[in-house]
Structures are given as C-alpha cells and as structure tokens.
Scaffold this motif. Structure first.
Motif, mmCIF file in Angstrom:
data_model
loop_
_atom_site.group_PDB
_atom_site.id
_atom_site.type_symbol
_atom_site.label_atom_id
_atom_site.label_comp_id
_atom_site.label_asym_id
_atom_site.label_seq_id
_atom_site.Cartn_x
_atom_site.Cartn_y
_atom_site.Cartn_z
ATOM 1 N N PRO A 189 13.430 4.607 13.979
ATOM 2 C CA PRO A 189 12.531 3.644 13.321
ATOM 3 C C PRO A 189 11.272 3.325 14.116
ATOM 4 C CG PRO A 189 14.188 2.444 14.525
ATOM 5 C CD PRO A 189 14.444 3.911 14.804
ATOM 6 N N ILE A 190 10.230 2.987 13.398
ATOM 7 C CA ILE A 190 9.099 2.226 13.922
ATOM 8 C C ILE A 190 8.961 1.008 13.013
ATOM 9 C CG2 ILE A 190 7.921 4.210 14.908
ATOM 10 C CD1 ILE A 190 6.563 2.565 11.728
ATOM 11 N N THR A 191 8.078 0.099 13.376
ATOM 12 C CA THR A 191 7.738 -1.028 12.506
ATOM 13 C C THR A 191 6.236 -1.029 12.303
ATOM 14 O OG1 THR A 191 9.546 -2.329 13.452
ATOM 15 C CG2 THR A 191 7.881 -3.520 12.180
ATOM 16 N N LEU A 192 5.796 -1.006 11.068
ATOM 17 C CA LEU A 192 4.390 -1.259 10.765
ATOM 18 C C LEU A 192 4.344 -2.134 9.524
ATOM 19 C CD1 LEU A 192 1.238 0.820 11.093
ATOM 20 C CD2 LEU A 192 1.682 -0.294 8.902
ATOM 21 N N HIS A 193 3.770 -3.331 9.676
ATOM 22 C CA HIS A 193 3.690 -4.269 8.569
ATOM 23 C C HIS A 193 2.436 -3.957 7.751
ATOM 24 C CE1 HIS A 193 7.079 -6.383 10.119
ATOM 25 N NE2 HIS A 193 6.459 -6.856 11.179
ATOM 26 N N THR A 194 2.638 -3.514 6.534
ATOM 27 C CA THR A 194 1.516 -3.112 5.699
ATOM 28 C C THR A 194 0.727 -4.324 5.233
ATOM 29 O OG1 THR A 194 2.727 -3.244 3.604
ATOM 30 C CG2 THR A 194 2.894 -1.187 4.846
ATOM 31 N N PRO A 254 -6.811 -0.781 -4.358
ATOM 32 C CA PRO A 254 -6.719 0.278 -5.364
ATOM 33 C C PRO A 254 -8.032 0.561 -6.074
ATOM 34 C CG PRO A 254 -5.684 -1.741 -6.156
ATOM 35 C CD PRO A 254 -6.020 -1.954 -4.707
ATOM 36 N N GLU A 255 -8.971 -0.380 -6.055
ATOM 37 C CA GLU A 255 -10.227 -0.159 -6.773
ATOM 38 C C GLU A 255 -11.367 0.260 -5.854
ATOM 39 O OE1 GLU A 255 -7.628 -3.236 -8.433
ATOM 40 O OE2 GLU A 255 -8.867 -3.285 -6.641
ATOM 41 N N ILE A 256 -11.254 0.001 -4.558
ATOM 42 C CA ILE A 256 -12.380 0.178 -3.648
ATOM 43 C C ILE A 256 -11.975 1.125 -2.535
ATOM 44 C CG2 ILE A 256 -14.039 -0.989 -2.146
ATOM 45 C CD1 ILE A 256 -13.301 -3.597 -3.601
ATOM 46 N N GLY A 257 -12.685 2.225 -2.397
ATOM 47 C CA GLY A 257 -12.424 3.105 -1.285
ATOM 48 C C GLY A 257 -12.963 2.487 -0.005
ATOM 49 N N GLU A 258 -12.074 2.148 0.911
ATOM 50 C CA GLU A 258 -12.492 1.538 2.170
ATOM 51 C C GLU A 258 -11.492 1.924 3.242
ATOM 52 O OE1 GLU A 258 -10.458 -2.863 1.904
ATOM 53 O OE2 GLU A 258 -12.455 -2.618 1.093
ATOM 54 N N PRO A 259 -11.889 1.870 4.516
ATOM 55 C CA PRO A 259 -10.946 2.217 5.580
ATOM 56 C C PRO A 259 -9.745 1.277 5.558
ATOM 57 C CG PRO A 259 -13.193 2.054 6.430
ATOM 58 C CD PRO A 259 -13.212 1.498 5.023
ATOM 59 N N PRO A 260 -8.592 1.740 6.052
ATOM 60 C CA PRO A 260 -7.438 0.849 6.132
ATOM 61 C C PRO A 260 -7.711 -0.292 7.094
ATOM 62 C CG PRO A 260 -7.022 2.871 7.350
ATOM 63 C CD PRO A 260 -8.308 3.080 6.609
ATOM 64 N N SER A 261 -7.214 -1.464 6.768
ATOM 65 C CA SER A 261 -7.392 -2.624 7.636
ATOM 66 C C SER A 261 -6.454 -2.528 8.833
ATOM 67 C CB SER A 261 -7.091 -3.900 6.846
ATOM 68 O OG SER A 261 -7.971 -4.031 5.757
ATOM 69 N N PRO A 262 -6.757 -3.240 9.913
ATOM 70 C CA PRO A 262 -5.817 -3.299 11.038
ATOM 71 C C PRO A 262 -4.452 -3.809 10.585
ATOM 72 C CG PRO A 262 -7.949 -4.186 11.683
ATOM 73 C CD PRO A 262 -8.000 -3.986 10.197
ATOM 74 N N VAL A 272 -7.899 5.230 12.345
ATOM 75 C CA VAL A 272 -8.135 5.929 11.082
ATOM 76 C C VAL A 272 -8.074 7.429 11.370
ATOM 77 C CG1 VAL A 272 -9.726 6.347 9.173
ATOM 78 C CG2 VAL A 272 -9.568 4.065 10.194
ATOM 79 N N LEU A 273 -7.134 8.113 10.763
ATOM 80 C CA LEU A 273 -7.017 9.558 10.936
ATOM 81 C C LEU A 273 -7.879 10.281 9.918
ATOM 82 C CD1 LEU A 273 -3.172 9.901 11.477
ATOM 83 C CD2 LEU A 273 -4.942 9.905 13.220
ATOM 84 N N GLY A 274 -8.353 11.435 10.297
ATOM 85 C CA GLY A 274 -9.190 12.216 9.394
ATOM 86 C C GLY A 274 -9.737 13.426 10.108
ATOM 87 N N PRO A 275 -10.819 13.992 9.609
ATOM 88 C CA PRO A 275 -11.363 15.219 10.200
ATOM 89 C C PRO A 275 -11.679 15.098 11.687
ATOM 90 C CG PRO A 275 -12.398 14.766 8.085
ATOM 91 C CD PRO A 275 -11.566 13.568 8.407
#
Length: 352
Positions: free
Chosen positions: A206-211, A216-224, A278-281
């Motif tokens: 296991p890990i723990t990450l609290h989402t 859903p309407e706005i493309g934006e980076p994930p929040s901390p 943020v993961l990506g290219p």
C-alpha cells in the motif's frame, strides 16, 4: 472515429451513470482493456491474474473516500460544497458548485463571502492556487469531520443523476479516511480476486494518497495532494525491480505517490507530505512498469501521466480502441491495464 493525442470526444452514452452493480454486474465483471507493447486484449477485470506474473507487485492506495459533499446556500442560491483537503492550519480547501453537479455560474465566489451549511458557516478566504481558481481556502466554524459525518455524501457530477450510498464509493483497500473522491482504479477489486492474486504469487503493497476534487470541465494540472509511502512499500518496490519483476500501480494516485518518493535513478524511499508532481513528456515515470486505470476525459492531466508510463502511442491506440468498442467512462466505468513499453520496462534502481 479518430483520436488525436488527448483530442477526442466521449459520446454521452459511454458515461457510466450508475455503479456496475446496478447493471447486474459484480465489481470485478467490468470490462478491461489490456495494452502490452501495442497489442490490445479485451477481457473482464476478474481475469487480471492472467496478465500478471509471479513476483509482480501491485501497489494500491489505501485512502478511503469521505462523504465530502455538503449542501448549502450562497447568496440565496442553493449550492453544494466539495471539501477537497484539510490544510495544516485547520482551514479547508473547497469548491462551491451548483447542486446539479456542474460549475456554479450564477454567483462568483469572492474573498470573505459566506456559505451557509447545515449547523455551520463557511467563509471563503482566498483562491488556493493560481492555476485552480475554482478552489478556495475557507474557514469553517465547526468540526469538519463531524459535519461530513452528519450531513455529507459522496461527491457526484452531472453524469451520475442518482445519489448512491457511500458503500458504492468504497474500495476494498480503503482504510485511512481522507480522499475527497474515490481512488476509483481500485474499485473493481474484490476479496476473491485479491486472494487469487496472492495465491498466484503476486504481491500487494500500500501507499496512501488522499485525492482532492477533480476538474471534469476544466483541463488544469492536478492540485497538490497529501501522500505517504511507507518504508515496507519502498523496499518492496525496489526489491521487485532488482528481481527483474514488474511494479504495477493501481491508479494514477499510486503512480503519483511512488514517483514523488523516487530518486532520479528510480529507487523509491519512504516519504510523506504534499506532492505537486506532474508527470508528462518532461518527466517520465521511473518506478512503475504498468498501471491499472479508468478512462479519463479529453484534456485531463491524467492522460499525461498515462503517457509517462505507457507512452503516447500506446495510450492513443488504447483510447481509440476503447471508444470504438464501447467502454464506459468515469468512476463507475470500465478499466484498462497499460504496460510500459518493453524497452523501458526492464529497469531497476541503480541501472540507469
């Protein structure tokens, strides 16, 4: 039906509007697309053990979903407040939305504005992040866990017209309350399936990450988000790579947590705190050889994370196939198992 990279349309009839149980299916009977080195296989989630090998490691998220949506009134309008995260000073990160599950259009949140809640009042202080103006730091004049226990319900959006009990938003791994939304990649797992995996020689850690709340309407980076990678899990990931076996992340949340705890060589260390990774290219995955995931909306930052694990071409082909064959989207929808390209899947810590 064409799918450019991150540019596609999900037909309305491919939105999963209710849990699979409401469609007469067990949790592990949802469909699963397996993509491995460009070859796609269509199956059911309960067949997962067929696609894993003895010595592989599944890393799961043990965060449990909270009842993070509370009805209220703002400027005389009915609203719903989504509680995303608790900050160290006791303030809350929240989003104020229309009760229909869509963004609030009739009133714009502003500093020092107040939202009436059942038996409580919330005061908006300031936007939390410049990149996420919909999220606000707020003070609440009551104990928030108690408020959510009395008046909260699971967060839903417009594509789920009915309210479903919290049971449908729990995963079999959830032990530590804290997620605003369900870590939904783990939803199709059942006790029976986990037993089959263990008997087949596949380990689970296991890990723990609290989402936080999604956009859903706005493309934006994930929040901390708050996360923790325990020492035992870090050791298990590193040992799996050393043995030339595969680490499979159950969800983008697990991938984000492991990558946040990894050094440049891909070795994972015990870690805890907030991650804004943020993961990506520009930042490919270093710690996972594949991931189990649901299907994400066009423009979602999750798609960049999938690229970082499985490669843009394989992700694009998987989405094209899912759209063409009627896979269902969102938290009650179908699943995918995406493996990293073979040439990248053979890494181990210290071998870069």
């Amino acid at each position: 039906m064409t799918v450019a990279q991150h540019e596609f349309t999900v037909p309305a009839d491919l939105a999963a509007t209710a849990p699979p149980e409401a469609r007469g299916l067990a949790r592990d009977e949802v469909r699963m697309l397996v993509s491995d080195n460009g070859i796609s296989t269509h199956t059911r989630f309960r067949e997962l053990p067929r696609f894993l090998r003895p010595g592989d490691l599944l890393v799961v998220n043990n965060s449990a979903t909270t009842n993070a949506a509370v009805d209220g009134h703002y400027r005389g309008l009915p609203v719903v407040v989504h509680f995303s995260a608790r900050l160290a000073d006791g303030s809350q990160v929240v989003e104020v939305r229309d009760p229909a599950g869509v963004p609030l259009l009739d009133a714009t949140p502003e500093p020092d504005a107040r939202v009436r809640l059942p038996d409580a009042e919330l005061t908006l202080r300031r936007p939390w992040l410049p990149s996420a103006q919909r999220l606000w730091v707020a003070d609440v004049d009551t104990d928030v866990p108690a408020l959510l226990a009395r008046h909260g319900r699971p967060i839903t959006y417009a594509y789920v017209p009915e309210r479903w009990s919290p049971h449908f938003y729990r995963t079999v791994f959830g032990r530590i309350p804290g997620s605003a939304e369900m870590p939904s990649a783990g939803r199709p797992f059942t006790d029976r399936l986990i037993t089959e995996l263990i008997v087949a020689g596949i380990a689970v850690a296991p890990i723990t990450l609290h989402t936080g709340v999604s956009s859903p309407e706005i493309g934006e980076p994930p929040s901390p988000e708050r996360y923790a990678v325990p020492a035992a899990t870090a050791r298990a990931v590193n040992a799996t790579h050393t043995a030339h076996r595969r680490v499979i992340a159950v969800g983008t949340t697990v991938t984000r947590a492991l990558e946040s705890a990894a050094d440049p060589a891909g070795a994972v260390h015990p870690a805890a705190g907030w991650t804004d990774l943020v993961l990506g290219p520009g930042r490919p995955a270093r710690t996972v050889n594949g991931l189990i995931t649901g299907w994400h909306e066009p423009g979602a930052s999750h798609l960049n994370l999938l690229d970082a694990v499985a490669g843009p071409e394989q992700v694009r082909d998987a989405y094209r196939s899912a759209l063409a064959t009627g896979y269902l989207w969102h938290e009650f929808g179908d699943s995918a198992l995406l493996f990293a390209p073979e040439q990248r899947a053979q890494f181990a810590p210290g071998r870069h």
